[in-house]
Design a protein around this motif. Structure first.
Motif, PDB file in Angstrom:
ATOM      1  N   SER A 198     -42.464  31.038  97.217  1.00  9.90           N
ATOM      2  CA  SER A 198     -42.299  30.057  98.385  1.00  9.90           C
ATOM      3  C   SER A 198     -43.315  29.242  98.278  1.00  9.90           C
ATOM      4  O   SER A 198     -44.242  28.882  97.715  1.00  9.90           O
ATOM      5  N   ILE A 199     -43.301  27.941  99.104  1.00  6.70           N
ATOM      6  CA  ILE A 199     -43.557  26.621  98.772  1.00  6.70           C
ATOM      7  C   ILE A 199     -43.521  26.177 100.476  1.00  6.70           C
ATOM      8  O   ILE A 199     -41.938  25.850 100.579  1.00  6.70           O
ATOM      9  N   LYS A 200     -44.212  25.319 101.199  1.00  4.32           N
ATOM     10  CA  LYS A 200     -44.469  24.706 102.326  1.00  4.32           C
ATOM     11  C   LYS A 200     -43.534  23.713 101.885  1.00  4.32           C
ATOM     12  O   LYS A 200     -44.194  22.452 100.572  1.00  4.32           O
ATOM     13  N   LYS A 201     -42.516  22.830 102.656  1.00  4.01           N
ATOM     14  CA  LYS A 201     -41.784  21.774 101.981  1.00  4.01           C
ATOM     15  C   LYS A 201     -42.782  20.409 102.562  1.00  4.01           C
ATOM     16  O   LYS A 201     -42.918  19.581 101.354  1.00  4.01           O
ATOM     17  N   GLU A 202     -43.884  20.317 103.002  1.00  6.55           N
ATOM     18  CA  GLU A 202     -45.151  19.227 102.441  1.00  6.55           C
ATOM     19  C   GLU A 202     -45.858  19.263 100.931  1.00  6.55           C
ATOM     20  O   GLU A 202     -45.964  18.565 100.828  1.00  6.55           O
ATOM     21  N   GLN A 203     -45.882  20.642 100.873  1.00  9.09           N
ATOM     22  CA  GLN A 203     -46.376  20.351  99.984  1.00  9.09           C
ATOM     23  C   GLN A 203     -46.031  20.554  98.271  1.00  9.09           C
ATOM     24  O   GLN A 203     -46.159  19.951  97.370  1.00  9.09           O
ATOM     25  N   PHE A 204     -44.674  20.846  98.556  1.00  5.65           N
ATOM     26  CA  PHE A 204     -43.309  20.231  97.502  1.00  5.65           C
ATOM     27  C   PHE A 204     -43.085  18.826  97.370  1.00  5.65           C
ATOM     28  O   PHE A 204     -43.161  18.310  96.861  1.00  5.65           O
ATOM     29  N   LYS A 205     -42.882  18.113  98.987  1.00  6.45           N
ATOM     30  CA  LYS A 205     -43.482  16.751  98.485  1.00  6.45           C
ATOM     31  C   LYS A 205     -44.642  16.033  97.659  1.00  6.45           C
ATOM     32  O   LYS A 205     -44.841  15.031  96.927  1.00  6.45           O
ATOM     33  N   ALA A 206     -45.693  16.061  98.489  1.00  5.76           N
ATOM     34  CA  ALA A 206     -47.106  16.006  97.718  1.00  5.76           C
ATOM     35  C   ALA A 206     -47.413  16.815  96.186  1.00  5.76           C
ATOM     36  O   ALA A 206     -48.066  15.924  95.585  1.00  5.76           O
ATOM     37  N   ILE A 207     -46.434  17.547  96.021  1.00  4.14           N
ATOM     38  CA  ILE A 207     -46.894  17.249  94.437  1.00  4.14           C
ATOM     39  C   ILE A 207     -45.505  17.397  93.314  1.00  4.14           C
ATOM     40  O   ILE A 207     -45.239  16.836  92.026  1.00  4.14           O
ATOM     41  N   ASN A 208     -44.604  16.134  94.685  1.00  4.25           N
ATOM     42  CA  ASN A 208     -43.776  15.772  93.516  1.00  4.25           C
ATOM     43  C   ASN A 208     -42.840  16.349  93.307  1.00  4.25           C
ATOM     44  O   ASN A 208     -41.768  15.726  92.090  1.00  4.25           O
ATOM     45  N   GLY A 209     -42.428  17.086  94.113  1.00  7.90           N
ATOM     46  CA  GLY A 209     -40.918  19.024  93.354  1.00  7.90           C
ATOM     47  C   GLY A 209     -41.681  19.081  91.577  1.00  7.90           C
ATOM     48  O   GLY A 209     -42.143  19.196  91.157  1.00  7.90           O
ATOM     49  N   PHE A 210     -40.020  19.100  90.855  1.00  9.75           N
ATOM     50  CA  PHE A 210     -40.653  19.447  89.588  1.00  9.75           C
ATOM     51  C   PHE A 210     -40.230  18.210  88.826  1.00  9.75           C
ATOM     52  O   PHE A 210     -39.485  17.524  89.209  1.00  9.75           O
TER      53      PHE A 210
END
Length: 175
Positions: free
Chosen positions: A64-76
């Motif tokens: 589980s990951i917050k949407k903003e965190q996923f965007k910050a790490i540039n996804g996969f």
């Protein structure tokens, strides 16, 4: 997963993502599928591995990951498709962005993995070992991911209990 995120983000308002392998089932009914301040590796303890987690080298199974965190790490990373090691790459992205990973204690973290044969249509990722050696820097994380995924939509079906999104990935020209 990046393309699905981009398309679903156009339709639904959400702040939490849960990436969940289809062959994993939680064992404890008190388990919470939600996001907290830090990304949470929900599927850490699996019966297939005697509920041990000896290697802190991945966040596979359920994350589980917050949407903003996923965007910050540039996804996969866009080179990961097929089977294998995207969970190790994801851990590298989280760490590079100084995001701590949390895990539930036992028994909440226990999962059962369905016994199955490898899907012949889901080949091992051909970039596994060599790619992991190449992908170490934050520069690479910013270079390849959500911002460079290239795809087209074959079909999109929105149902009351699920959304079926079938995509065609474009040729990858990053290495």
């Amino acid at each position: 997963m990046n393309a699905a995120f981009i398309e679903i983000d156009k339709i639904f308002k959400f702040d939490c993502l849960i990436f969940h392998d289809v062959d994993m089932f939680v064992e404890d009914g008190r388990h919470m599928y939600n996001c907290v301040d830090a990304p949470r590796h929900l599927g850490a303890l699996v019966q297939k591995y005697n509920y041990t987690f000896p290697c802190q080298c991945h966040v596979g199974g359920v994350l589980s990951i917050k949407k903003e965190q996923f965007k910050a790490i540039n996804g996969f990373h866009i080179l990961f498709y097929g089977w294998g090691d995207e969970d190790k790459d994801m851990l590298g992205r989280l760490r590079a962005n100084k995001l701590n990973i949390t895990r539930y204690p036992q028994p909440l973290a226990k999962y059962t993995m369905i016994t199955h044969e490898r899907d012949k249509w889901n080949p091992p990722n051909r970039f596994r070992e060599s790619f992991l050696l190449l992908h170490k820097s934050l520069n690479d994380i910013k270079k390849y991911g959500l911002n460079t995924v290239n795809y087209s939509i074959d079909s999109f079906t929105l149902k009351p209990t699920y959304t079926l999104l079938q995509l065609k990935l474009s040729k990858l020209n990053c290495y």
